[in-house]
Design an enzyme around this catalytic site. Structure first.
Site, mmCIF file in Angstrom:
data_model
loop_
_atom_site.group_PDB
_atom_site.id
_atom_site.type_symbol
_atom_site.label_atom_id
_atom_site.label_comp_id
_atom_site.label_asym_id
_atom_site.label_seq_id
_atom_site.Cartn_x
_atom_site.Cartn_y
_atom_site.Cartn_z
ATOM 1 C CE LYS A 232 -4.490 -1.877 0.787
ATOM 2 N NZ LYS A 232 -5.377 -2.389 2.050
ATOM 3 N NE ARG A 266 -7.724 -8.293 0.992
ATOM 4 C CZ ARG A 266 -7.214 -7.627 0.026
ATOM 5 N NH1 ARG A 266 -6.192 -6.777 0.078
ATOM 6 N NH2 ARG A 266 -7.925 -7.880 -1.344
HETATM 7 N N1 HH2 Z 1 -7.650 -3.849 0.804
HETATM 8 C C1 HH2 Z 1 -7.821 -3.795 -0.431
HETATM 9 C C2 HH2 Z 1 -9.046 -4.880 -0.854
HETATM 10 N N2 HH2 Z 1 -9.705 -5.293 0.015
HETATM 11 N N3 HH2 Z 1 -10.178 -5.912 2.234
HETATM 12 C C3 HH2 Z 1 -10.023 -5.867 3.563
HETATM 13 N N4 HH2 Z 1 -10.637 -6.297 4.384
HETATM 14 N N5 HH2 Z 1 -8.749 -5.117 4.146
HETATM 15 C C4 HH2 Z 1 -7.820 -4.461 3.076
HETATM 16 O O1 HH2 Z 1 -7.096 -3.932 3.614
HETATM 17 C C5 HH2 Z 1 -8.252 -4.357 1.640
HETATM 18 C C6 HH2 Z 1 -9.486 -5.243 1.144
HETATM 19 C C7 HH2 Z 1 -6.910 -3.237 -1.484
HETATM 20 O O2 HH2 Z 1 -5.979 -3.894 -1.984
HETATM 21 P P1 HH2 Z 1 -6.253 -4.888 -3.278
HETATM 22 O O3 HH2 Z 1 -7.238 -5.981 -3.265
HETATM 23 O O4 HH2 Z 1 -4.867 -5.471 -3.973
HETATM 24 O O5 HH2 Z 1 -6.477 -3.770 -4.281
HETATM 25 P P2 HH2 Z 1 -7.744 -3.374 -5.294
HETATM 26 O O6 HH2 Z 1 -8.784 -2.998 -4.282
HETATM 27 O O7 HH2 Z 1 -7.267 -2.409 -6.191
HETATM 28 O O8 HH2 Z 1 -8.234 -4.598 -6.151
#
Ligand code: HH2
Length: 287
Positions: A232, A266
């Site tokens: 992040k 995660r």
């Molecule tokens: N971060 C992201 C997405 N979902 N869910 C939870 N519970 N906690 C988090 O910190 C979280 C999440 C963002 O990361 P990523 O899935 O890699 O990116 P994107 O939302 O752009 O697909």
């Protein structure tokens, strides 16, 4: 006093046999949730696993590397990167060739979505955890669904925009209190809730660092805590690097998060995270 819920493995009303997350948490070690984004535009791996065959290869790989849970999403939630909203039919269309096959690999699957219709479809297809990045506060159908299906739900803190003047820990605690009220009113069992401070969501980079540094304060809710710091933006604020070069920062943040009370991490980088958490635990055990 709120009961210790899943973290203590006491899943009254929802036995560990029927709740795979409770069973995993009862192992008493931090769990690793591997991220699988079936999207063209996720902030760190957008497009990499949009192809279903590649997505399933990645799911297999993450399980082989030690992922306890797979978190599958088909709509980017990135708050500051201009994520494109995805209609629900398209979100399900992206998940169809991946999620049911990933369920068959044997690890519990969580569905990362803001839409109760998508979560409902995913549960019917074998997912067993709901991951709501709006903490049950965007669409009340999500709490109703979690209650009806008696599945664990991840309640993440989020805001439309960051406010640097906010006392972020008080803001997160207030948000969780509201989410817990919504959950209770809908009939979601308290022990089926996991709390997540939402690193990078509606927070300045400094507030994301504070949320990890002071994570222990959120233990007062008596619920398991999940932290997702993987790749992040706050990492680059402290130590500049593009998303695919933030592994060191992600691991440091996750090791500190576990030291401060996180039960679930995660991450996009399962093998490295599993290794780091095992080494941190081995050192801590001999202190
Ligand atoms: N971060 C992201 C997405 N979902 N869910 C939870 N519970 N906690 C988090 O910190 C979280 C999440 C963002 O990361 P990523 O899935 O890699 O990116 P994107 O939302 O752009 O697909």
């Amino acid at each position: 006093m709120i009961d210790a819920g899943l973290s203590a493995g006491c899943a009254s009303g929802n036995t560990s046999a029927s709740n795979p997350l409770a069973r995993l948490l009862a192992l008493g070690r931090p769990l690793v949730m591997g991220v699988l984004n079936v999207t063209p535009d996720s902030f760190s791996d957008g497009g990499e696993f949009f192809d279903p065959a590649r997505a399933l290869d990645q799911a297999r790989r993450m399980i082989a590397e030690g992922a306890d849970i797979l978190d599958i999403g088909a709509e980017s939630t990135r708050p500051y990167g201009g994520a494109v909203p995805v209609p629900l039919e398209e979100e399900i269309r992206r998940l169809e060739p991946v999620l049911p096959a990933a369920v068959k690999l044997g690890a519990p699957v969580s569905i990362d979505t803001m839409k109760p219709e998508v979560a409902g479809w995913a549960l019917a297809a074998g997912a067993s955890i709901i991951n709501d990045v709006w903490g049950l506060q965007r669409d009340r159908g999500m709490a109703r669904l979690a209650a009806e299906r008696t599945v664990p739900v991840i309640v993440m803190h989020n805001r439309e925009s960051a406010d640097p003047s906010l006392a972020i820990m008080a803001e997160i605690a207030k948000f969780f209190a509201r989410s817990l009220e919504i959950a209770e009113a809908a009939g979601v069992a308290h022990q089926n809730i996991v709390l997540d401070p939402g690193i990078g969501f509606g927070k300045t980079p400094e507030q994301s660092v504070i949320a990890i540094a002071r994570l222990g304060e959120l233990k007062s809710f008596g619920l398991p805590l999940l932290v997702g710091a993987s790749r992040k933006r706050f990492i680059a604020k402290v130590s500049p690097a593009p998303p695919d070069q933030r592994l060191g920062g992600s691991i440091a943040a996750h090791v500190m998060a576990v030291a401060n009370g996180a039960s679930i991490i995660r991450t996009h980088d399962v093998a490295e995270t599993v290794q780091a958490l095992r080494i941190a635990a081995a050192i801590r055990d001999l202190q």
